[in-house]
Write a protein that holds these residues in place. Structure first.
Motif, PDB file in Angstrom:
ATOM      1  N   MET A 122       0.824  -1.211   0.000  1.00 14.31           N
ATOM      2  CA  MET A 122       0.000   0.000   0.000  1.00 14.31           C
ATOM      3  C   MET A 122       0.857   1.260   0.000  1.00 14.31           C
ATOM      4  O   MET A 122       0.467   2.292  -0.542  1.00 14.31           O
ATOM      5  CB  MET A 122      -0.911  -0.007   1.235  1.00 14.31           C
ATOM      6  N   PHE A 123       2.029   1.173   0.610  1.00 10.51           N
ATOM      7  CA  PHE A 123       2.892   2.336   0.784  1.00 10.51           C
ATOM      8  C   PHE A 123       3.662   2.680  -0.491  1.00 10.51           C
ATOM      9  O   PHE A 123       3.994   3.839  -0.745  1.00 10.51           O
ATOM     10  CB  PHE A 123       3.876   2.053   1.927  1.00 10.51           C
ATOM     11  N   LEU A 124       3.939   1.659  -1.309  1.00  8.33           N
ATOM     12  CA  LEU A 124       4.790   1.824  -2.482  1.00  8.33           C
ATOM     13  C   LEU A 124       4.287   2.868  -3.485  1.00  8.33           C
ATOM     14  O   LEU A 124       5.091   3.667  -3.992  1.00  8.33           O
ATOM     15  CB  LEU A 124       4.967   0.472  -3.177  1.00  8.33           C
ATOM     16  N   PRO A 125       2.992   2.921  -3.829  1.00 13.18           N
ATOM     17  CA  PRO A 125       2.544   3.896  -4.834  1.00 13.18           C
ATOM     18  C   PRO A 125       2.865   5.345  -4.480  1.00 13.18           C
ATOM     19  O   PRO A 125       3.020   6.175  -5.388  1.00 13.18           O
ATOM     20  CB  PRO A 125       1.024   3.674  -4.884  1.00 13.18           C
ATOM     21  N   LEU A 178      -6.619   8.236  -4.639  1.00 15.44           N
ATOM     22  CA  LEU A 178      -6.763   7.355  -3.475  1.00 15.44           C
ATOM     23  C   LEU A 178      -5.767   6.202  -3.544  1.00 15.44           C
ATOM     24  O   LEU A 178      -5.177   5.824  -2.530  1.00 15.44           O
ATOM     25  CB  LEU A 178      -8.193   6.823  -3.393  1.00 15.44           C
ATOM     26  N   TRP A 179      -5.572   5.628  -4.734  1.00 13.33           N
ATOM     27  CA  TRP A 179      -4.614   4.533  -4.889  1.00 13.33           C
ATOM     28  C   TRP A 179      -3.213   4.970  -4.481  1.00 13.33           C
ATOM     29  O   TRP A 179      -2.470   4.208  -3.873  1.00 13.33           O
ATOM     30  CB  TRP A 179      -4.627   4.065  -6.343  1.00 13.33           C
ATOM     31  N   LYS A 180      -2.860   6.205  -4.795  1.00  9.99           N
ATOM     32  CA  LYS A 180      -1.504   6.671  -4.534  1.00  9.99           C
ATOM     33  C   LYS A 180      -1.301   7.155  -3.093  1.00  9.99           C
ATOM     34  O   LYS A 180      -0.202   7.075  -2.554  1.00  9.99           O
ATOM     35  CB  LYS A 180      -1.155   7.813  -5.489  1.00  9.99           C
ATOM     36  N   SER A 181      -2.341   7.664  -2.458  1.00  9.41           N
ATOM     37  CA  SER A 181      -2.151   8.359  -1.181  1.00  9.41           C
ATOM     38  C   SER A 181      -2.676   7.636   0.050  1.00  9.41           C
ATOM     39  O   SER A 181      -2.172   7.873   1.151  1.00  9.41           O
ATOM     40  CB  SER A 181      -2.822   9.741  -1.249  1.00  9.41           C
ATOM     41  N   VAL A 182      -3.665   6.774  -0.107  1.00 12.30           N
ATOM     42  CA  VAL A 182      -4.300   6.164   1.070  1.00 12.30           C
ATOM     43  C   VAL A 182      -3.308   5.333   1.870  1.00 12.30           C
ATOM     44  O   VAL A 182      -3.304   5.366   3.113  1.00 12.30           O
ATOM     45  CB  VAL A 182      -5.521   5.321   0.656  1.00 12.30           C
ATOM     46  N   GLY A 183      -2.448   4.571   1.190  1.00 10.07           N
ATOM     47  CA  GLY A 183      -1.481   3.747   1.900  1.00 10.07           C
ATOM     48  C   GLY A 183      -0.550   4.571   2.776  1.00 10.07           C
ATOM     49  O   GLY A 183      -0.266   4.197   3.923  1.00 10.07           O
ATOM     50  N   TYR A 184      -0.078   5.688   2.251  1.00  7.55           N
ATOM     51  CA  TYR A 184       0.814   6.564   3.012  1.00  7.55           C
ATOM     52  C   TYR A 184       0.077   7.189   4.198  1.00  7.55           C
ATOM     53  O   TYR A 184       0.597   7.207   5.316  1.00  7.55           O
ATOM     54  CB  TYR A 184       1.368   7.652   2.106  1.00  7.55           C
ATOM     55  N   ASN A 185      -1.125   7.682   3.953  1.00  2.91           N
ATOM     56  CA  ASN A 185      -1.884   8.328   5.029  1.00  2.91           C
ATOM     57  C   ASN A 185      -2.275   7.345   6.126  1.00  2.91           C
ATOM     58  O   ASN A 185      -2.371   7.719   7.296  1.00  2.91           O
ATOM     59  CB  ASN A 185      -3.137   8.994   4.458  1.00  2.91           C
TER      60      ASN A 185
END
Length: 312
Positions: A122-125, A178-185
């Motif tokens: 999830m964090f990679l994008p 959402l695909w790019k940011s949700v994992g980081y958040n």
């Protein structure tokens, strides 16, 4: 009141903490506070000269509010403001909910090694540039070679001109963001969940609370201060748009401007076409002032309901 001696005693007593804060302080001074002097360009007809940057600002003609008038008197002013606000409101609300949900799911996975694998995926994008993401999306949406049109052809579906049809792009923009940011958040909320005292959950289980009741009565209330602070900070940037998302992903397609043109991309195209630095500075100042006002108002409202959760 403390005298000079007391002031230096406080510095000496907290010198380790002050040294830790020094790099961030220098960064903010150089890149946040020092550039504020340049906002005078928003009120000038800036013309660069060989005498240097400062001399160019001093010698440029004052035009007052003319740059702001030019920015918001065009027929696109409503569209870019609407798009910027609506997208950011949706990003804040949906992004917040999904980040919390994903953090709770990761925290509840019993196999911690497996949780680390999911978290990394999830964090990679987040670390991919928007240029790469733009080409990644293009590989799906290309008219002649895109995966979606290719799969649709197997079932007799006519190919879609994705980059000239604006119908689906609000959904595409939201999904890509959402695909790019949700994992980081979600990592921020996951860290907060890991810091919650486990005795609270044990007490809830003794009282007969199931997993959903534990989340609702323990996890969410403990996350409330963090949710409030991050939401207030996000509101402060509600008039800013992610330039890469709205420029690289739609591939600067003119047919998509009604649903992908935001303040940042509009200013970039205006600067690229006219070289008007004054209008660009006016847009930046407008975004900053509105963001500051929104943060102050939102923080005031939060203080009225819960003083402890306010920023200040």
């Amino acid at each position: 009141m403390k005298g000079i001696g007391g002031f230096f005693k406080d510095i000496n007593r907290n010198k380790v903490l002050l040294l830790m804060a020094l790099p961030a302080t220098i960064w903010f001074l150089l890149f946040s506070y020092l550039p504020m002097a340049g906002m005078v360009i928003a009120f000038k007809d800036y013309r660069f000269s060989r005498d240097g940057f400062l001399a160019s600002i001093v010698n440029s003609k004052w035009v007052g509010w003319q740059n702001f008038k030019y920015l918001f008197s065009t027929e696109d002013a409503y569209i870019i403001t609407r798009n910027t606000l609506l997208y950011n409101i949706f990003f804040i609300i949906v992004g917040l909910v999904l980040a919390i949900v994903m953090a709770i799911i990761l925290a509840e996975i019993a196999n911690k090694r497996l949780a680390k694998v999911y978290q990394t995926g999830m964090f990679l994008p987040y670390f991919l540039s928007w240029v790469i993401v733009g080409y990644f999306v293009f590989s799906f949406l290309s008219y002649d070679r895109g995966m979606i049109n290719h799969i649709g052809g197997w079932f007799g579906v006519d190919p879609t001109q994705w980059y000239t049809d604006k119908t689906y792009w609000p959904i595409i923009i939201v999904l890509v963001f959402l695909w790019k940011s949700v994992g980081y958040n979600s990592v921020v909320y996951l860290a907060a969940i890991m810091g919650i005292d486990r005795s609270l959950y044990e007490a809830a289980m003794i009282d007969g609370a199931n997993k959903w009741q534990q989340i609702r009565n323990v996890t969410i209330p403990m996350l409330k201060p963090l949710i409030t602070i991050l939401t207030l900070l996000a509101i402060g940037r509600i008039f800013y748009a992610d330039f890469g998302l709205f420029f690289q992903v739609p591939r600067d397609s003119g047919a998509l401007y009604p649903v992908t043109n935001v303040i940042d991309t509009y200013v970039y195209r205006g600067l690229k076409a006219t070289g008007d630095f004054g209008m660009t500075a006016a847009a930046g100042l407008y975004q900053s002032v509105i963001g500051f006002i929104l943060v102050m108002v939102s923080n005031y409202i939060v203080r009225k309901f819960d003083k402890d959760n306010a920023l200040f």
